[in-house]
Enzyme design. Sequence first.
Site, PDB file in Angstrom:
ATOM      1  CD  GLU A 292      -8.178   1.550 -11.603  1.00  0.00           C
ATOM      2  OE1 GLU A 292      -7.599   0.333 -11.604  1.00  0.00           O
ATOM      3  OE2 GLU A 292      -7.299   2.581 -11.115  1.00  0.00           O
ATOM      4  CG  HIS A 316      -8.512  -3.315  -5.759  1.00  0.00           C
ATOM      5  ND1 HIS A 316      -7.755  -3.061  -4.790  1.00  0.00           N
ATOM      6  CD2 HIS A 316      -8.020  -2.693  -6.766  1.00  0.00           C
ATOM      7  CE1 HIS A 316      -6.669  -1.891  -5.229  1.00  0.00           C
ATOM      8  NE2 HIS A 316      -6.966  -1.798  -6.348  1.00  0.00           N
ATOM      9  CD  GLU A 317      -8.848  -3.642 -10.132  1.00  0.00           C
ATOM     10  OE1 GLU A 317      -8.988  -2.426 -10.432  1.00  0.00           O
ATOM     11  OE2 GLU A 317      -7.975  -4.414  -9.875  1.00  0.00           O
ATOM     12  CG  HIS A 320      -9.976   1.583  -8.257  1.00  0.00           C
ATOM     13  ND1 HIS A 320      -9.162   2.679  -7.676  1.00  0.00           N
ATOM     14  CD2 HIS A 320      -9.231   0.481  -8.248  1.00  0.00           C
ATOM     15  CE1 HIS A 320      -7.952   2.059  -7.493  1.00  0.00           C
ATOM     16  NE2 HIS A 320      -8.144   0.688  -7.762  1.00  0.00           N
ATOM     17  CD  GLU A 339      -4.512   1.496  -6.830  1.00  0.00           C
ATOM     18  OE1 GLU A 339      -5.385   0.745  -6.218  1.00  0.00           O
ATOM     19  OE2 GLU A 339      -4.614   1.524  -8.045  1.00  0.00           O
ATOM     20  CG  ASP A 394       4.703   2.786 -14.685  1.00  0.00           C
ATOM     21  OD1 ASP A 394       3.663   3.304 -14.418  1.00  0.00           O
ATOM     22  OD2 ASP A 394       5.329   2.062 -15.697  1.00  0.00           O
ATOM     23  CE1 TYR A 402      -1.218  -0.082  -5.556  1.00  0.00           C
ATOM     24  CE2 TYR A 402      -2.982  -1.259  -5.543  1.00  0.00           C
ATOM     25  CZ  TYR A 402      -2.064  -0.763  -6.064  1.00  0.00           C
ATOM     26  OH  TYR A 402      -2.203  -0.691  -7.513  1.00  0.00           O
TER      27      TYR A 402
HETATM   28  N1  BES Z   1      -5.006   0.378 -10.937  1.00  0.00           N
HETATM   29  C1  BES Z   1      -4.364  -0.806 -10.601  1.00  0.00           C
HETATM   30  C2  BES Z   1      -3.878  -1.516 -11.818  1.00  0.00           C
HETATM   31  C3  BES Z   1      -2.376  -0.890 -12.068  1.00  0.00           C
HETATM   32  C4  BES Z   1      -1.369  -0.821 -11.032  1.00  0.00           C
HETATM   33  C5  BES Z   1      -2.243  -0.194 -13.082  1.00  0.00           C
HETATM   34  C6  BES Z   1      -0.017  -0.184 -11.213  1.00  0.00           C
HETATM   35  C7  BES Z   1      -0.972   0.415 -13.285  1.00  0.00           C
HETATM   36  C8  BES Z   1       0.020   0.102 -12.418  1.00  0.00           C
HETATM   37  C9  BES Z   1      -5.342  -2.001 -10.101  1.00  0.00           C
HETATM   38  O1  BES Z   1      -6.659  -1.342  -9.550  1.00  0.00           O
HETATM   39  C10 BES Z   1      -4.629  -2.978  -8.884  1.00  0.00           C
HETATM   40  O2  BES Z   1      -4.337  -2.164  -7.998  1.00  0.00           O
HETATM   41  N2  BES Z   1      -4.681  -3.895  -9.288  1.00  0.00           N
HETATM   42  C11 BES Z   1      -3.929  -4.895  -8.567  1.00  0.00           C
HETATM   43  C12 BES Z   1      -5.015  -5.996  -7.770  1.00  0.00           C
HETATM   44  C13 BES Z   1      -5.517  -5.559  -6.211  1.00  0.00           C
HETATM   45  C14 BES Z   1      -6.407  -6.639  -5.748  1.00  0.00           C
HETATM   46  C15 BES Z   1      -4.063  -5.253  -5.427  1.00  0.00           C
HETATM   47  C16 BES Z   1      -3.338  -5.867  -9.440  1.00  0.00           C
HETATM   48  O3  BES Z   1      -3.557  -5.651 -10.514  1.00  0.00           O
HETATM   49  O4  BES Z   1      -2.572  -6.840  -8.980  1.00  0.00           O
HETATM   50 ZN    ZN Z   2      -6.203  -0.415  -7.635  1.00  0.00          ZN
END
Ligand code: BES
Ligand code: ZN
Length: 624
Positions: A292, A316-317, A320, A339, A394, A402
Amino acid sequence: MSKWLAIVMTVGLLAGCGGNDRNDATAEAPSSAVEHDPHSYGNPNEARVTHVALDLDVDFEGRALRGSATLDLEVADAAEALILDTRNLGISAVTDGDGAVLEYALGEADADLGTPLTIMLSHRTERVRIQYETNPGATALQWLPAHQTLSGEHPFLFSQGQAIHTRSWIPLQDSPGVRVTYEATIRVPEGLRVVMSAANDPSAALDGEFRFDMPQAVPPYLIAIGVGDLAFEAMSPRTGVYAEAELVSAAADEFADTERMTEVAETLYGPYRWDRYDLLILPPSFPFGGMENPRLSFITPTVIAGDRSLVALIAHELAHSWSGNLVSNATWRDLWLNEGFTTYVTIRIMEAVYGEARARMEAALDYQSLAAEMEELSPEAQVLAIDLSGEHADDVFTDVPYAKGMFFLMWLEREFGRETFDAFLRGYFDHFAFQSITTAQFEEYLYEHLLEAHPETVTREQVHVWIHEPGMPDTFVPPESDAFSRIDGVRGAWLAGEVVAADIDTDAWTVHEWLHFLDGLPRELSVAQLDALDGAFDLTQSENNMIARSWLQLAVRNRYDPAYERLEAFLMGIGRNLLIAPLYKALMETGQAEFARRVYEAAKPSYHPITVAANEPVIYPDGE
Ligand code: BES
Ligand code: ZN
């Protein structure tokens, strides 16, 4: 040991306790205190970075960014030093705003956190300039040679800052609680385009130098850059797509609903506050679905399915832009505020644009995935406000922040009614706009503006259980989907031999129904059963990467030979961890390590460091 180095080592004790000769009555103390963040070495409550000015050359041959970062500071009277986060940066000089040399020292390197950089501040230092270059292995950067792009003609570079990778390309206080504005001058080989999570000009000349300004303060993990042979196509006056020329029209068509999604979110949660909303489509090695980055979400090309079936990722993005970017988590413990709220807002956008049935299916799939993951997580990891001290940042990215976060908000919505809850959430985004907040701040706001304003609806104790206890609370109601109940019936009938695959009417099935059908099949199927499904629906050749993943997972578990060619191509061509990690895991769990390792080693040079870090321990469990 030099005197100043001794000071560096004890500065944490001295700072804030007086006993120093910095006595500048005009110096501002940093504004409100920043929450302690176990994933940053920074000392923002003594000397805080408020603005970052980058001046960088992009060297594709040397795989390095080279130049300077000039940091504006707010310094408390007592501060003797500024402490920054870095990881593997080559630092050649540190000066103040006037060019006077400042003494500095790099501390001990930590594998997770990187290396603290301590800069001694002299009287009135309010600006520091660090000359540096990045390491070719910088964890935030992926350098793609031309042959890993679509055109095959130009190299590509992109950054991924979340959670704590920005420190590997910019020396700063890499905590989401330390928001910064930024500007940048970036030089690249002529003909390439640079885009950032800042104001982008689609008509900028491709003359080798790009300037950016980001006037809104953002957490450092949201500073992002992309460089490549990028074309632009508008989707509406304020939304558009950057992608390689071969893909840009398909992407603009796939994501054409972005403007409508933005309007829906604005109706619910107030104006979009970031000016433009564009998408950057990355090469397939991008390790995530999307990221995002403000004004410019980074998106995997693996969701361009041709039928807009995977656009929940865009919702989703985009979501954010309210939850996460406008109101951010103060530390990674508070990620669920980011999230979880985003997963909730996503469902609301999907419902308004595509209808309730689709939104229910998305929520039901989220629950299936959460329930499966919960079984493998320790009780501590099942808590929304997770205790992360001693853990890598991480590690917080499970389905808990989520999906459990979303179900918490859905529960509040059900209890207080949609109208009341929508007004509450809108007020919350306004109240904390452009701030990074803790779980405790949210709880206080929630008690005052929702629980006390509407007494006898829910209790504090019930809320506490949601936020601070493991598992799913008694008050949780699992989402239901009529469409999925029908799929359960069809699946059961096929497994019982009451109907043959070719007679199942799948014409109107959405991707969600396919995923529910496939993911609900037993782990063990016969070759005849797999042949029947593949023969009827051509699943091995599915052009939808999510369906392909679920099918290939079944194929791996049952060693279904006809799918292995596609499996290998899939693992070689995609770096999105969500798509490939389950396949490597299934291979390893079923004694197919040799195949897994052969393909992994061949694919590894094109994988992002994040994808490598996620899969390496699975593929070499003994650290071989
Ligand atoms: N902010 C996250 C991407 C992320 C996740 C960065 C973990 C660093 C560590 C992004 O908004 C996200 O959640 N993306 C998901 C998609 C979503 C529809 C659940 C993805 O990348 O799968
Ligand atoms: Zn996200």
